[in-house]
Design an enzyme around this catalytic site. Structure first.
Site, PDB file in Angstrom:
ATOM      1  N   HIS A  66       2.249  14.289   0.503  1.00  5.83           N
ATOM      2  CA  HIS A  66       1.463  15.461   0.103  1.00  5.83           C
ATOM      3  C   HIS A  66       2.354  16.690   0.070  1.00  5.83           C
ATOM      4  CE1 HIS A  66      -2.495  13.690  -0.009  1.00  5.83           C
ATOM      5  NE2 HIS A  66      -2.296  13.128   1.162  1.00  5.83           N
ATOM      6  N   LEU A  83       2.185   6.631  -4.780  1.00 11.18           N
ATOM      7  CA  LEU A  83       3.138   7.437  -5.541  1.00 11.18           C
ATOM      8  C   LEU A  83       2.218   8.425  -6.249  1.00 11.18           C
ATOM      9  CD1 LEU A  83       5.313   4.451  -6.762  1.00 11.18           C
ATOM     10  CD2 LEU A  83       5.612   5.889  -4.746  1.00 11.18           C
ATOM     11  N   ASP A 132       0.791   2.604   3.685  1.00  9.50           N
ATOM     12  CA  ASP A 132      -0.103   3.704   3.284  1.00  9.50           C
ATOM     13  C   ASP A 132       0.693   5.011   3.171  1.00  9.50           C
ATOM     14  OD1 ASP A 132      -2.311   5.079   2.434  1.00  9.50           O
ATOM     15  OD2 ASP A 132      -3.436   4.907   4.302  1.00  9.50           O
ATOM     16  N   ASN A 177      -6.341   8.943   7.008  1.00  9.07           N
ATOM     17  CA  ASN A 177      -7.580   8.222   6.790  1.00  9.07           C
ATOM     18  C   ASN A 177      -7.300   6.726   6.639  1.00  9.07           C
ATOM     19  OD1 ASN A 177     -10.296   8.128   6.460  1.00  9.07           O
ATOM     20  ND2 ASN A 177     -10.293   8.742   4.320  1.00  9.07           N
ATOM     21  N   HIS A 220       0.828  -1.212   0.000  1.00 12.09           N
ATOM     22  CA  HIS A 220       0.000   0.000   0.000  1.00 12.09           C
ATOM     23  C   HIS A 220       0.867   1.269   0.000  1.00 12.09           C
ATOM     24  CE1 HIS A 220      -4.062   1.660   1.665  1.00 12.09           C
ATOM     25  NE2 HIS A 220      -3.406   2.624   1.039  1.00 12.09           N
TER      26      HIS A 220
END
Ligand code: DOR
Ligand code: ZN
Length: 431
Positions: free
Chosen positions: A314, A59, A310, A283, A56
């Site tokens: 950002h 990219l 995960d 999340n 998970h």
């Protein structure tokens, strides 16, 4: 090209030498001092693991190359000890066609730092309505076997049922982002629902919004005789459902459920949100200590099969906002093994062969990868990770190979550090 790793503790066992040639492990044991190799690594005191596999990873190529590219993400992966990553489909455009999947796969090959396997979207544009080109993606050169609308839940049970039926034909799996959007609306729900969310005035994301989807999906997997994978399990209730479902699946033998947990859900708790720092906005959200305890125990006893990062890079302009407006997600690739070592190994909940199981062998099996997650044995591909189990360090987000800086581990002290990573015998990271 040959490689000699001297005196490594394979999965924590007695020190031994490992000789690699042509990308394959050729000899293991106490090798004569006359053995010469192009590269010799002194691994005294170091633990050798099979190269890690991340089920998970986000990219951001195509679409948000300012936040991460396939190449920068693969470099971060190698720095974290990973030799293979599955790249989630929520790029822009979405990976919902064979062409899009092949393009991500090729970018990974060009970078050459980790094998990048694209995850295909379950539905076109992640809209949750029409199935994407599942079979064409599978038959493409990218050989997609894992499908996910991650970031969005396949919330319509009819669509989920069809997707499970469809991937069954070629042994695929649906990785579900379990979030019932009417109980935890996308975008707004951002803090574990409880006393703290009320006090902070943040929209609540109750655990039950995850649990009802997990419960529903295991029944759909049983009904269709297919395979579902629960992405980023975050609550004790999910663990209870998984425990029940796995027992049924084992009895029936005709369907399967697997699950992953992230490093952040194994260590960080919801009270970190009290400072409204968007670095901790993710999340599903960080949960209370009771959930964290249950997740650790489930990973230790096999109810949860794997650790998956995960990794969600950002750009600054998307993260540096008031908490409610900031993007969801945090980095994970570079520190995952250190977090697992700190949380699970130091406490005795996992030994090194357990770490190899949850971070390499089992994720490779879930994703149907050949050549990864293999035993460290003669004749096997030399996808390997060397770590110093005793090294303690303080994370500095500015030393990351990721293009983003939303690192929840910044300034934290962790134990266990990656020293080198080898992809088919070629060094992809030197710590
Ligand atoms: O925190 C998250 N970030 N959770 C997701 O499901 C998606 C991810 C992203 O793409 O940023
Ligand atoms: Zn997700």
């Amino acid at each position: 090209m040959s490689l000699l790793i001297k005196g490594a503790s394979v999965l924590g066992a007695e020190p031994t030498d490992v000789y690699v040639e042509g990308g394959v492990i050729r000899e293991i044991g106490s090798l004569s001092t006359d053995v010469v190799a192009d590269e010799v690594v002194d691994a005294a005191g170091l633990v050798l693991l099979p190269g890690l596999v991340d089920l998970h990873t986000h990219l951001r190529q195509p679409g948000r190359e300012d936040a991460e590219t396939v190449a920068s993400g693969a470099a971060a992966a190698a720095a974290g000890g990973y030799t293979a990553v599955l790249a989630m489909a929520n790029t822009s455009p979405v990976t919902d066609t064979a062409e899009a999947a092949v393009s991500v796969w090729e970018l990974g090959r060009e970078a050459g730092l980790a094998d990048v396997f694209p995850v295909g979207a379950v539905t076109k544009g992640l809209a949750g309505e029409e199935l994407a080109e599942l079979s064409l993606m599978n038959r493409s050169r990218a050989g997609v076997k894992v499908f996910s609308d991650d970031g969005r839940c396949v919330s319509d049970p009819r669509v989920m049922r069809r997707a499970l039926e469809y991937v069954k034909a070629f042994g695929g799996v649906i990785s579900q982002h379990s979030q019932d959007p009417s109980l935890a609306p996308y975008g707004s729900a951002c803090c574990h629902e409880g006393e703290l969310s009320g006090r902070l005035g943040l929209p609540g994301w109750p655990g039950v919004a995850e649990e009802v989807i997990v419960a529903r999906d295991v029944m759909l997997a049983r009904h269709t005789g297919s395979r579902v994978h629960v992405a980023h399990a975050s609550t004790a209730g999910t663990v209870e459902v998984l425990r029940w479902a796995k027992a049924q699946a084992e009895k029936d033998g005709s369907w399967a459920v697997t699950a992953e947990v992230t490093p952040h859900h194994l260590l960080l708790t919801t009270d970190l949100l009290a400072g409204y720092d968007p670095t901790f906005k993710v999340n599903p959200p960080l949960r209370p200590a009771e959930d964290v305890e249950a997740l650790r125990a489930a990973l230790s006893d096999g109810t949860i099969d794997a650790v998956a990062t995960d990794h969600a890079p950002h750009a600054r302009q998307d993260k540096e906002h008031a908490f409610v407006d900031a993007a969801f997600g945090m980095l994970g690739l570079e520190e995952a093994l250190s977090v697992v070592s700190t949380v699970m190994v130091s406490s005795g909940l996992l030994d090194w062969s357990g770490v190899a199981r949850v971070m390499s062998t089992t994720p490779a099996r879930i994703a149907g990868l050949e050549g990864h997650g293999r035993p460290i044995a003669v004749g096997e591909p030399a996808n390997l990770t060397l770590l110093d189990p005793a090294a303690t360090y303080v994370v500095d987000r500015d030393r990351s190979l990721s293009l983003s800086r939303n690192n929840p581990w910044h300034d934290r002290k962790l134990t266990g550090r990656v020293v080198a990573t080898f992809l088919r015998g070629k060094r992809t990271f030197a710590g």
